[in-house]
Motif scaffolding. Structure first.
Motif, mmCIF file in Angstrom:
data_model
loop_
_atom_site.group_PDB
_atom_site.id
_atom_site.type_symbol
_atom_site.label_atom_id
_atom_site.label_comp_id
_atom_site.label_asym_id
_atom_site.label_seq_id
_atom_site.Cartn_x
_atom_site.Cartn_y
_atom_site.Cartn_z
ATOM 1 N N TYR A 176 44.039 38.770 53.437
ATOM 2 C CA TYR A 176 44.817 39.828 52.796
ATOM 3 C C TYR A 176 44.023 40.451 51.654
ATOM 4 O O TYR A 176 44.368 40.322 50.473
ATOM 5 C CB TYR A 176 46.143 39.254 52.271
ATOM 6 C CG TYR A 176 46.771 38.262 53.225
ATOM 7 C CD1 TYR A 176 47.302 38.672 54.441
ATOM 8 C CD2 TYR A 176 46.793 36.900 52.915
ATOM 9 C CE1 TYR A 176 47.846 37.757 55.330
ATOM 10 C CE2 TYR A 176 47.348 35.978 53.797
ATOM 11 C CZ TYR A 176 47.867 36.410 54.994
ATOM 12 O OH TYR A 176 48.399 35.502 55.863
ATOM 13 N N PRO A 177 42.922 41.143 51.977
ATOM 14 C CA PRO A 177 42.019 41.637 50.921
ATOM 15 C C PRO A 177 42.672 42.643 49.985
ATOM 16 O O PRO A 177 42.341 42.686 48.796
ATOM 17 C CB PRO A 177 40.874 42.275 51.712
ATOM 18 C CG PRO A 177 41.450 42.574 53.073
ATOM 19 C CD PRO A 177 42.434 41.486 53.331
ATOM 20 N N ASN A 178 43.591 43.461 50.502
ATOM 21 C CA ASN A 178 44.252 44.424 49.620
ATOM 22 C C ASN A 178 45.169 43.726 48.628
ATOM 23 O O ASN A 178 45.250 44.114 47.458
ATOM 24 C CB ASN A 178 45.042 45.437 50.446
ATOM 25 C CG ASN A 178 44.151 46.401 51.185
ATOM 26 O OD1 ASN A 178 43.252 46.990 50.612
ATOM 27 N ND2 ASN A 178 44.390 46.554 52.491
ATOM 28 N N ILE A 179 45.881 42.703 49.095
ATOM 29 C CA ILE A 179 46.717 41.926 48.184
ATOM 30 C C ILE A 179 45.859 41.275 47.107
ATOM 31 O O ILE A 179 46.204 41.296 45.918
ATOM 32 C CB ILE A 179 47.525 40.864 48.963
ATOM 33 C CG1 ILE A 179 48.626 41.548 49.788
ATOM 34 C CG2 ILE A 179 48.131 39.824 48.012
ATOM 35 C CD1 ILE A 179 49.433 40.604 50.659
ATOM 36 N N VAL A 180 44.747 40.690 47.514
ATOM 37 C CA VAL A 180 43.856 40.031 46.556
ATOM 38 C C VAL A 180 43.353 41.030 45.526
ATOM 39 O O VAL A 180 43.331 40.747 44.312
ATOM 40 C CB VAL A 180 42.683 39.351 47.280
ATOM 41 C CG1 VAL A 180 41.636 38.868 46.282
ATOM 42 C CG2 VAL A 180 43.186 38.184 48.127
ATOM 43 N N LYS A 181 42.952 42.213 45.984
ATOM 44 C CA LYS A 181 42.428 43.237 45.057
ATOM 45 C C LYS A 181 43.496 43.649 44.051
ATOM 46 O O LYS A 181 43.232 43.724 42.834
ATOM 47 C CB LYS A 181 41.956 44.453 45.851
ATOM 48 C CG LYS A 181 41.385 45.572 44.980
ATOM 49 C CD LYS A 181 41.104 46.831 45.794
ATOM 50 C CE LYS A 181 42.407 47.539 46.169
ATOM 51 N NZ LYS A 181 42.171 48.878 46.791
ATOM 52 N N VAL A 182 44.681 43.934 44.531
ATOM 53 C CA VAL A 182 45.767 44.356 43.649
ATOM 54 C C VAL A 182 46.130 43.232 42.683
ATOM 55 O O VAL A 182 46.305 43.457 41.481
ATOM 56 C CB VAL A 182 46.989 44.791 44.485
ATOM 57 C CG1 VAL A 182 48.235 44.919 43.604
ATOM 58 C CG2 VAL A 182 46.706 46.112 45.193
ATOM 59 N N TYR A 183 46.233 42.023 43.209
ATOM 60 C CA TYR A 183 46.618 40.892 42.360
ATOM 61 C C TYR A 183 45.580 40.643 41.265
ATOM 62 O O TYR A 183 45.946 40.350 40.113
ATOM 63 C CB TYR A 183 46.795 39.640 43.210
ATOM 64 C CG TYR A 183 47.071 38.407 42.390
ATOM 65 C CD1 TYR A 183 48.285 38.247 41.728
ATOM 66 C CD2 TYR A 183 46.107 37.404 42.262
ATOM 67 C CE1 TYR A 183 48.538 37.116 40.958
ATOM 68 C CE2 TYR A 183 46.350 36.275 41.501
ATOM 69 C CZ TYR A 183 47.570 36.139 40.854
ATOM 70 O OH TYR A 183 47.811 35.030 40.087
ATOM 71 N N LYS A 184 44.304 40.747 41.597
ATOM 72 C CA LYS A 184 43.266 40.539 40.583
ATOM 73 C C LYS A 184 43.410 41.537 39.439
ATOM 74 O O LYS A 184 43.254 41.182 38.261
ATOM 75 C CB LYS A 184 41.873 40.646 41.219
ATOM 76 C CG LYS A 184 41.470 39.420 42.008
ATOM 77 C CD LYS A 184 40.045 39.546 42.533
ATOM 78 C CE LYS A 184 39.613 38.269 43.244
ATOM 79 N NZ LYS A 184 38.233 38.381 43.792
ATOM 80 N N HIS A 185 43.724 42.789 39.784
ATOM 81 C CA HIS A 185 43.932 43.775 38.723
ATOM 82 C C HIS A 185 45.176 43.452 37.908
ATOM 83 O O HIS A 185 45.143 43.451 36.674
ATOM 84 C CB HIS A 185 44.070 45.181 39.323
ATOM 85 C CG HIS A 185 44.592 46.183 38.330
ATOM 86 N ND1 HIS A 185 43.840 46.635 37.265
ATOM 87 C CD2 HIS A 185 45.812 46.792 38.229
ATOM 88 C CE1 HIS A 185 44.561 47.488 36.550
ATOM 89 N NE2 HIS A 185 45.752 47.593 37.112
ATOM 90 N N LEU A 186 46.272 43.172 38.589
ATOM 91 C CA LEU A 186 47.519 42.904 37.877
ATOM 92 C C LEU A 186 47.383 41.697 36.958
ATOM 93 O O LEU A 186 47.975 41.672 35.868
ATOM 94 C CB LEU A 186 48.645 42.670 38.885
ATOM 95 C CG LEU A 186 49.055 43.891 39.722
ATOM 96 C CD1 LEU A 186 49.995 43.470 40.843
ATOM 97 C CD2 LEU A 186 49.715 44.951 38.846
ATOM 98 N N SER A 187 46.604 40.721 37.373
ATOM 99 C CA SER A 187 46.450 39.505 36.581
ATOM 100 C C SER A 187 45.785 39.749 35.233
ATOM 101 O O SER A 187 45.869 38.901 34.338
ATOM 102 C CB SER A 187 45.644 38.462 37.357
ATOM 103 O OG SER A 187 46.339 38.050 38.510
ATOM 104 N N THR A 188 45.126 40.898 35.085
ATOM 105 C CA THR A 188 44.479 41.218 33.804
ATOM 106 C C THR A 188 45.449 41.843 32.811
ATOM 107 O O THR A 188 45.118 41.958 31.626
ATOM 108 C CB THR A 188 43.311 42.189 34.020
ATOM 109 O OG1 THR A 188 43.809 43.486 34.437
ATOM 110 C CG2 THR A 188 42.332 41.672 35.061
ATOM 111 N N LEU A 189 46.626 42.239 33.256
ATOM 112 C CA LEU A 189 47.567 42.947 32.388
ATOM 113 C C LEU A 189 48.294 41.970 31.475
ATOM 114 O O LEU A 189 48.737 40.906 31.911
ATOM 115 C CB LEU A 189 48.576 43.721 33.229
ATOM 116 C CG LEU A 189 47.997 44.740 34.224
ATOM 117 C CD1 LEU A 189 49.118 45.426 34.995
ATOM 118 C CD2 LEU A 189 47.134 45.760 33.510
#
Length: 221
Positions: free
Chosen positions: A189-202
Motif C-alpha cells: 500500500y505505497p500510497n497509504i505509506v506515503k500519506v501516513y509518513k507525511h501525516l505523522s510529521t504533523l
C-alpha cells in the motif's frame, strides 16, 4: 460556535481506541479545546452502569457538546465539522460534492470495513473460538487497505485528499497504528505509506498518538 471558546466539550475515550483517536485528531486540527474523560475498556469500565447510562452501545468514544451527546465517532466527526464552521475544515467545500463524497468514502472504508471486525469485542470472541486473532485482524485490515489504496490513486496528495488533512486522514492514521500493532505488512500500500509518513510529521497527529495520552500505561510509552 467559536472554536476558541468551545464551551462544554467532553470526550470520553480510551488511549488505544482508534475511534477515540479519530476525534482526538479532529479536535486537535480544529483547535477545539475539550475535557478528556478516560474509559478503561480493557478493564471493563465501559460495561459499568454509570457509563452505559452515557453510551448505550457500551463503546467509546462519546462526545458531548454541551448537553448534546454523540456516541458514534463518524457522526461526531460530522458534528464537529458543522458545529464549528470557523475552524479548520476537514471536508472539501460544499461546492465540491464529489470531493466530499470521496473523503466520506475513505472514512467509511475504515469505519465500516476495517474497524468493526477488528475491535476488541470481536477479537475476544474470535479468540474464544481458538482462532488466530492477529491473523484475523490482519486479513480484514488488508482487505480494507486495498480498497483505500485504490481510492488514493485518484485523490492523494500529501494527504488522503490533496494536500490538506481531512476526515479521511483522521480515520486512516489510527487504522495504521492498529495495523502496526498487529504486524500488517504495509508494503502493498505505497500510497497509504506515503500519506501516513507525511501525516505523522504533523504536531496534531503526534499529540493525538495513543502513546501520548494520559491514560496510556507508563510501560507502553
Amino acid at each position: 460556535m467559536d472554536s476558541k471558546h468551545p464551551g462544554n466539550v467532553v470526550l470520553y475515550g480510551y488511549y488505544r481506541s482508534s475511534c477515540s483517536a479519530r476525534l482526538r485528531i479532529a479536535l486537535a486540527v480544529k483547535g477545539i479545546g475539550y475535557k478528556a474523560e478516560f474509559v478503561n475498556i480493557k478493564d471493563g469500565f465501559h460495561l459499568q452502569p454509570d457509563y452505559i447510562a452515557i453510551n448505550a452501545s457500551r463503546t467509546v468514544p462519546t462526545l458531548y457538546l454541551g448537553e448534546t451527546k454523540v456516541t458514534q465517532s463518524v457522526a461526531a466527526l460530522e458534528l464537529l465539522e458543522e458545529a464549528f464552521p470557523n475552524s479548520t475544515p476537514l471536508l472539501p467545500p460544499p461546492s465540491n460534492p464529489i470531493g466530499r463524497a470521496q473523503v466520506r468514502t475513505m472514512v467509511n472504508i475504515i469505519a465500516d470495513d476495517i474497524q468493526p471486525p477488528t475491535n476488541m469485542k470481536v477479537l475476544k470472541r474470535i479468540g474464544k473460538l481458538q482462532q488466530d486473532t492477529a491473523q484475523w485482524a490482519r486479513d480484514f485490515m488488508g482487505e480494507g487497505f486495498r480498497a483505500y489504496e485504490e481510492v488514493l490513486t485518484e485523490t492523494a496528495g500529501t494527504c488522503s485528499y490533496g494536500d490538506q488533512i481531512t476526515l479521511a486522514d483522521t480515520a486512516l492514521v489510527p487504522a495504521v497504528w492498529n495495523a502496526e500493532r498487529y504486524g500488517l505488512d504495509l508494503t502493498p500500500y505505497p500510497n497509504i505509506v506515503k500519506v501516513y509518513k507525511h501525516l505523522s510529521t504533523l504536531p496534531e497527529i503526534k499529540t493525538s498518538h495513543w502513546q501520548a495520552q494520559p491514560d496510556c500505561p507508563e510501560e507502553l510509552r
